[in-house]
Design an enzyme around this catalytic site. Structure first.
Site, PDB file in Angstrom:
ATOM      1  N   TYR A  73       0.974  -0.950   0.463  1.00 35.84           N
ATOM      2  CA  TYR A  73      -0.463  -0.315   0.186  1.00 35.84           C
ATOM      3  C   TYR A  73       0.782   0.724  -0.205  1.00 35.84           C
ATOM      4  O   TYR A  73       1.151   2.489  -0.526  1.00 35.84           O
ATOM      5  CB  TYR A  73      -0.602  -0.065   1.165  1.00 35.84           C
ATOM      6  CG  TYR A  73      -1.697   0.920   1.610  1.00 35.84           C
ATOM      7  CD1 TYR A  73      -3.288   1.285   0.725  1.00 35.84           C
ATOM      8  CD2 TYR A  73      -1.619   2.278   1.575  1.00 35.84           C
ATOM      9  CE1 TYR A  73      -4.036   1.814   0.655  1.00 35.84           C
ATOM     10  CE2 TYR A  73      -2.702   3.216   1.787  1.00 35.84           C
ATOM     11  CZ  TYR A  73      -4.323   3.349   1.217  1.00 35.84           C
ATOM     12  OH  TYR A  73      -4.739   4.152   0.892  1.00 35.84           O
ATOM     13  N   PHE A 126      -8.330  19.748 -24.024  1.00 34.99           N
ATOM     14  CA  PHE A 126      -8.660  18.594 -23.972  1.00 34.99           C
ATOM     15  C   PHE A 126     -10.588  18.352 -23.440  1.00 34.99           C
ATOM     16  O   PHE A 126     -10.316  18.912 -22.149  1.00 34.99           O
ATOM     17  CB  PHE A 126      -8.112  17.603 -23.506  1.00 34.99           C
ATOM     18  CG  PHE A 126      -8.685  15.794 -24.075  1.00 34.99           C
ATOM     19  CD1 PHE A 126      -8.607  15.647 -25.340  1.00 34.99           C
ATOM     20  CD2 PHE A 126      -9.144  15.168 -23.004  1.00 34.99           C
ATOM     21  CE1 PHE A 126      -9.439  14.088 -25.063  1.00 34.99           C
ATOM     22  CE2 PHE A 126      -9.358  14.259 -23.395  1.00 34.99           C
ATOM     23  CZ  PHE A 126      -9.627  13.164 -24.451  1.00 34.99           C
ATOM     24  N   ASP A 127     -11.087  17.570 -23.774  1.00 36.73           N
ATOM     25  CA  ASP A 127     -12.746  17.851 -22.561  1.00 36.73           C
ATOM     26  C   ASP A 127     -12.290  16.991 -21.700  1.00 36.73           C
ATOM     27  O   ASP A 127     -13.568  17.990 -20.768  1.00 36.73           O
ATOM     28  CB  ASP A 127     -13.455  16.041 -24.219  1.00 36.73           C
ATOM     29  CG  ASP A 127     -13.346  15.718 -25.306  1.00 36.73           C
ATOM     30  OD1 ASP A 127     -12.603  16.471 -26.440  1.00 36.73           O
ATOM     31  OD2 ASP A 127     -13.929  15.369 -25.401  1.00 36.73           O
ATOM     32  N   ASP A 217       0.224  19.401 -21.033  1.00 37.18           N
ATOM     33  CA  ASP A 217      -0.619  18.378 -20.565  1.00 37.18           C
ATOM     34  C   ASP A 217      -0.151  17.071 -22.350  1.00 37.18           C
ATOM     35  O   ASP A 217      -0.250  17.994 -23.141  1.00 37.18           O
ATOM     36  CB  ASP A 217      -2.600  18.468 -21.735  1.00 37.18           C
ATOM     37  CG  ASP A 217      -3.349  17.403 -21.394  1.00 37.18           C
ATOM     38  OD1 ASP A 217      -2.914  16.444 -21.235  1.00 37.18           O
ATOM     39  OD2 ASP A 217      -4.828  17.233 -21.810  1.00 37.18           O
ATOM     40  N   ALA A 219      -0.483  13.947 -22.986  1.00 39.27           N
ATOM     41  CA  ALA A 219      -0.748  12.699 -23.645  1.00 39.27           C
ATOM     42  C   ALA A 219       0.268  11.671 -24.237  1.00 39.27           C
ATOM     43  O   ALA A 219       0.331  10.672 -24.831  1.00 39.27           O
ATOM     44  CB  ALA A 219      -2.135  12.819 -23.108  1.00 39.27           C
ATOM     45  N   LYS A 260      -1.474   7.121 -23.355  1.00 38.03           N
ATOM     46  CA  LYS A 260      -1.732   6.819 -24.901  1.00 38.03           C
ATOM     47  C   LYS A 260       0.013   6.174 -25.021  1.00 38.03           C
ATOM     48  O   LYS A 260       0.005   5.619 -25.409  1.00 38.03           O
ATOM     49  CB  LYS A 260      -1.784   8.775 -25.362  1.00 38.03           C
ATOM     50  CG  LYS A 260      -2.937   8.975 -25.490  1.00 38.03           C
ATOM     51  CD  LYS A 260      -4.103   9.092 -24.512  1.00 38.03           C
ATOM     52  CE  LYS A 260      -5.488   9.615 -24.479  1.00 38.03           C
ATOM     53  NZ  LYS A 260      -5.549  10.179 -24.078  1.00 38.03           N
ATOM     54  N   HIS A 452     -23.124  12.088 -26.647  1.00 39.51           N
ATOM     55  CA  HIS A 452     -22.399  11.643 -27.640  1.00 39.51           C
ATOM     56  C   HIS A 452     -22.464   9.746 -26.779  1.00 39.51           C
ATOM     57  O   HIS A 452     -22.648   8.950 -27.381  1.00 39.51           O
ATOM     58  CB  HIS A 452     -21.464  11.618 -27.803  1.00 39.51           C
ATOM     59  CG  HIS A 452     -20.907  12.092 -26.865  1.00 39.51           C
ATOM     60  ND1 HIS A 452     -20.266  13.214 -26.317  1.00 39.51           N
ATOM     61  CD2 HIS A 452     -19.309  11.506 -27.096  1.00 39.51           C
ATOM     62  CE1 HIS A 452     -19.234  13.061 -25.274  1.00 39.51           C
ATOM     63  NE2 HIS A 452     -18.716  11.559 -25.691  1.00 39.51           N
TER      64      HIS A 452
HETATM   65  C1  LIG Z   1      -6.508  11.054 -22.848  1.00 33.52           C
HETATM   66  C2  LIG Z   1      -6.304  12.746 -22.947  1.00 33.52           C
HETATM   67  C3  LIG Z   1      -7.304  13.218 -21.316  1.00 33.52           C
HETATM   68  C4  LIG Z   1      -7.310  12.530 -20.042  1.00 33.52           C
HETATM   69  O1  LIG Z   1      -6.966  11.114 -19.867  1.00 33.52           O
HETATM   70  P1  LIG Z   1      -7.569  10.083 -19.382  1.00 33.52           P
HETATM   71  O2  LIG Z   1      -6.316   8.921 -19.466  1.00 33.52           O
HETATM   72  O3  LIG Z   1      -8.708   9.701 -20.537  1.00 33.52           O
HETATM   73  O4  LIG Z   1      -8.092  10.425 -18.337  1.00 33.52           O
HETATM   74  C5  LIG Z   1      -6.248  14.162 -21.432  1.00 33.52           C
HETATM   75  N1  LIG Z   1      -5.652  15.367 -22.502  1.00 33.52           N
HETATM   76  C6  LIG Z   1      -5.490  15.036 -23.796  1.00 33.52           C
HETATM   77  C7  LIG Z   1      -4.220  15.408 -24.330  1.00 33.52           C
HETATM   78  C8  LIG Z   1      -5.833  13.452 -23.654  1.00 33.52           C
HETATM   79  O5  LIG Z   1      -5.875  13.045 -25.094  1.00 33.52           O
END
Ligand SMILES: *Cc1c(COP(=O)(O)O)cnc(C)c1O
Length: 461
Positions: A73, A126-127, A217, A219, A260, A452
């Site tokens: 843990y 990103f969303d 950000d 990814a 990613k 969606h």
């Molecule tokens: C996928 C993504 C996120 C969110 O990550 P999750 O692992 O899906 O929660 C944030 N920013 C970007 C640019 C992404 O492609």
């Protein structure tokens, strides 16, 4: 096609069978799914291009690393192996794992929103980032370069910030009200388009002059770094690791969805350059939200697989193959006249369905209609990135009209071969050839938020 494409620097050791169900069954399954590919079962999908998130294949080194996962843990040795790798890649001092990118966002973003009326600025949020900004009581404003919207025009860095607009936004809201600037690399929503180091350096200078925290950000930071090596003259002789280090050096905080460029099926990361007080605030918040700071919602074995995957994603042979497989699909489509965001991005091909089906109005969701046709044609699952995704205006309840109606063909990492991609191109081209016969869709059921995912439709007669 005159270009050469590099071969995959790996071979198959484990395989996962896939099946193409019959045309009659595809018609039946799509109807049962309410003409929404999100509602299909994966067993009824032949080639799944819904997302590149957590859908890639791990290497035998990663599968081996799972066995040495330490499930303690607190103070797990898996954490220390992961921490060492992330420190080497980023040059940052403080590392906290999270269960996904959005887990990292829910911990960090509210800490930067100090008072009401604040804003975040990104090339394009990103969303989930946008959702966390808004849930924290701030506004998310985008400042992306104009070249991004001209799909046919070649531009090497369509993910770049519009620097003039960025400065205007800061002046408009006043620098004390800007909670952070977020560099999204690659720029996912613009089609996985890269951001140049020159542009990021200029953004960093603006952030510094105005005393605004700068976030990455990242990814797809490894894909972005390789694009820089290929397209930015000053960096052609630098290694991808050097380019990544130089990128991270510009910012204060790094957030990552490891699903990613971490080459794993689940995971996220928070890294902080050197602000110990901010790190302690994150540590405090992560416990009730994600988990103890040395696991942050991940199993020990997940952290070990991630430690290996992060290094593999920076191998230049891999990155060359990765960007080439996406470009390969893009070239096949472009050569057949299919309108796509050009040049190809790092993780997906975006097909412009507004141009393809000008007869379908935006509120009958042309890209959703094309996705459905592609499933019927070849059992391929793509995803709508357009007006369906945008939802309704909360004040007027009208459907918001998107700038572009895209069908995204997202390529999972190390998963499909050129034969699969050739088949995908053939099916998209067949759908393209009968484009004038494609009908829009209308709602049978619509949920009030994130519609969606669960919406049900029927074709418009
Ligand atoms: C996928 C993504 C996120 C969110 O990550 P999750 O692992 O899906 O929660 C944030 N920013 C970007 C640019 C992404 O492609």
């Amino acid at each position: 096609m005159q270009n050469n494409y590099s071969l995959p620097p790996f071979k198959m050791k484990v395989i996962e069978p896939i099946h193409l169900i019959s045309k009659e069954d595809r018609i039946k399954k799509l109807k049962e799914a309410g003409y929404n590919p999100f509602q299909l079962r994966s067993d009824d999908v032949f080639i799944d291009l819904l997302t590149d998130s957590g859908t890639g294949a791990m290497s035998h080194f990663q599968w081996g690393a799972l066995m040495i996962g330490d499930e303690s843990y607190a103070g797990s040795s898996s954490f220390f192996r992961l921490e060492k790798v992330v420190k080497e890649i980023t040059g940052y001092r403080y590392i906290i794992p999270a269960h996904q990118g959005r887990g990292a966002e829910q911990v960090v973003i509210p800490l930067l929103v100090k008072h009401p009326g604040m804003v975040f600025i990104s090339n394009i949020h990103f969303d989930t980032t946008r959702a966390h900004v808004e849930m924290a009581g701030a506004r998310a404003i985008d400042s992306v370069c104009k070249e991004c919207f001209d799909i046919h025009q070649y531009y090497p860095f369509k993910g770049n910030f519009d620097l003039e607009l960025l400065e205007k936004i800061i002046q408009k809201y006043h620098k004390e009200n800007v909670a952070g600037i977020i560099m999204t690399i690659t720029n996912n929503s613009a089609g996985g388009q890269p951001v140049s180091l020159e542009n990021m350096k200029a953004v960093a200078k603006i952030a510094k002059n105005n005393n605004i925290p700068l976030l990455i950000d990242g990814a797809r930071y490894a894909e972005n770094s390789y694009f820089i090596k290929l397209r930015e003259e000053a960096y052609k002789n630098k290694s991808v690791r050097e380019i990544a280090l130089e990128t991270f050096d510009l910012a204060d905080i790094f957030l990552m969805s490891s699903k990613k460029d971490g080459l794993v099926n689940i995971g996220g990361l928070i890294a902080i350059k050197n602000d110990v007080a901010f790190f302690q605030q994150c540590q405090t918040r992560i416990v009730p939200m994600e988990g103890f700071p040395t696991y942050g919602g991940l199993a020990g074995r997940d952290m070990d697989a991630l430690a290996v995957g992060l290094n593999e994603a920076l191998e230049e042979e891999y990155l060359q193959y990765r960007l080439d497989e996406v470009r390969f699909l893009g070239d096949l489509l472009r050569d057949a006249g299919v309108p796509i965001q050009y040049p190809a991005g790092g993780h997906a091909i975006f097909v412009d369905c507004k141009e393809m089906c000008p007869n379908i109005p935006y509120d009958q969701f042309p890209a959703q209609a094309v996705c459905n046709e592609l499933y019927l044609e070849g059992g391929i699952r793509a995803v709508e990135i357009g007006s369906l995704l945008l939802g309704r205006d909360p004040d007027t309840m009208e459907n918001i009209k998107a700038d572009a109606e895209f069908m995204r063909l997202t390529i999972p990492r190390r998963t499909y071969t050129q034969e699969h991609l050739r088949y995908v191109a053939m099916c998209v081209i067949k759908v393209f050839e009968r484009r004038s016969a494609i009908k829009g869709v209308k709602f049978v059921y619509e949920s009030p938020i994130l519609r969606h995912f669960t919406a049900k439709f029927e074709p418009v007669e």
